[in-house]
Design a protein around this motif. Structure first.
Motif, short mmCIF file in Angstrom:
data_model
loop_
_atom_site.label_atom_id
_atom_site.label_comp_id
_atom_site.label_asym_id
_atom_site.label_seq_id
_atom_site.Cartn_x
_atom_site.Cartn_y
_atom_site.Cartn_z
N GLN A 15 8.46 -4.43 -6.82
CA GLN A 15 9.28 -5.31 -5.92
C GLN A 15 8.17 -5.81 -5.00
OE1 GLN A 15 12.22 -6.28 -7.56
NE2 GLN A 15 13.04 -6.21 -5.54
N VAL A 16 7.69 -5.31 -4.29
CA VAL A 16 6.57 -5.68 -3.17
C VAL A 16 5.65 -6.86 -3.74
CG1 VAL A 16 4.68 -5.17 -1.37
CG2 VAL A 16 6.94 -3.76 -1.65
N LYS A 17 5.13 -6.51 -4.87
CA LYS A 17 4.44 -7.61 -5.58
C LYS A 17 5.05 -9.00 -5.82
CE LYS A 17 0.95 -4.58 -7.92
NZ LYS A 17 0.65 -4.23 -9.43
N GLY A 35 6.55 8.33 -2.07
CA GLY A 35 6.24 7.45 -1.12
C GLY A 35 4.75 7.21 -0.63
N TYR A 36 4.15 8.39 -0.52
CA TYR A 36 2.70 8.50 -0.30
C TYR A 36 2.03 7.54 -1.38
CZ TYR A 36 4.08 12.14 2.60
OH TYR A 36 4.44 13.18 3.68
N GLN A 37 2.13 7.79 -2.50
CA GLN A 37 1.29 7.23 -3.63
C GLN A 37 1.95 5.65 -3.72
OE1 GLN A 37 3.18 9.97 -6.58
NE2 GLN A 37 1.15 10.56 -7.15
N ILE A 42 0.53 -0.16 -2.76
CA ILE A 42 0.85 -1.25 -2.05
C ILE A 42 -0.34 -1.67 -1.02
CG2 ILE A 42 2.18 -2.45 -0.17
CD1 ILE A 42 4.64 -0.52 -1.58
N ARG A 43 -0.83 -0.73 -0.51
CA ARG A 43 -2.12 -1.16 0.16
C ARG A 43 -3.29 -1.87 -0.46
NH1 ARG A 43 0.48 -2.22 3.81
NH2 ARG A 43 1.31 -0.63 5.26
N GLU A 44 -3.36 -1.54 -1.80
CA GLU A 44 -4.22 -2.20 -2.76
C GLU A 44 -3.84 -3.83 -2.78
OE1 GLU A 44 -4.11 -0.32 -6.63
OE2 GLU A 44 -4.73 1.58 -5.55
N ALA A 67 -2.13 8.61 7.06
CA ALA A 67 -3.37 8.72 6.32
C ALA A 67 -3.11 7.89 4.89
CB ALA A 67 -3.63 10.01 5.74
N ALA A 68 -1.91 7.61 4.32
CA ALA A 68 -1.45 7.07 3.26
C ALA A 68 -1.47 5.61 3.57
CB ALA A 68 -0.17 7.41 2.54
#
Length: 97
Positions: A15-17, A35-37, A42-44, A67-68
């Protein structure tokens, strides 16, 4: 205000993409991808603000969220005043204006 809800971390990343959002309220314990993964994926490709909303309330949980790549960590049950203050702080940061 438009809100989309997804059932797991894989769907969240998708969805974010595909759509433009102002913020992601991220559950930590989701099927298929937690959620961490999801945040790391998403940070990529995005610096969208991500707020952990989780029953995991220990300091080590908050550190793991940050940290995630999350911007904030709120423990459930979420207090609406804390949510508003957190979002206000995120959006007052010049990076998100």
């Amino acid at each position: 205000l438009i809100v989309d809800r997804v059932s797991d971390g894989v769907a969240c990343v998708k969805q974010v993409k595909e759509k433009e959002y102002d913020v992601v309220l991220m559950d930590i314990q989701m099927p298929n991808m937690d959620g961490y993964q999801a945040t790391q994926k998403i940070r990529e490709f995005s610096d969208i603000p991500i707020v952990a909303m989780t029953a995991n309330a220990f300091e080590e949980d908050k550190k793991k969220s940050m940290a995630a790549g999350m911007n904030a960590h709120l423990s459930k049950p979420v207090n609406i005043k804390n949510l508003v203050e957190t979002l206000d702080g995120i959006f007052k940061n010049d990076k998100y204006q």
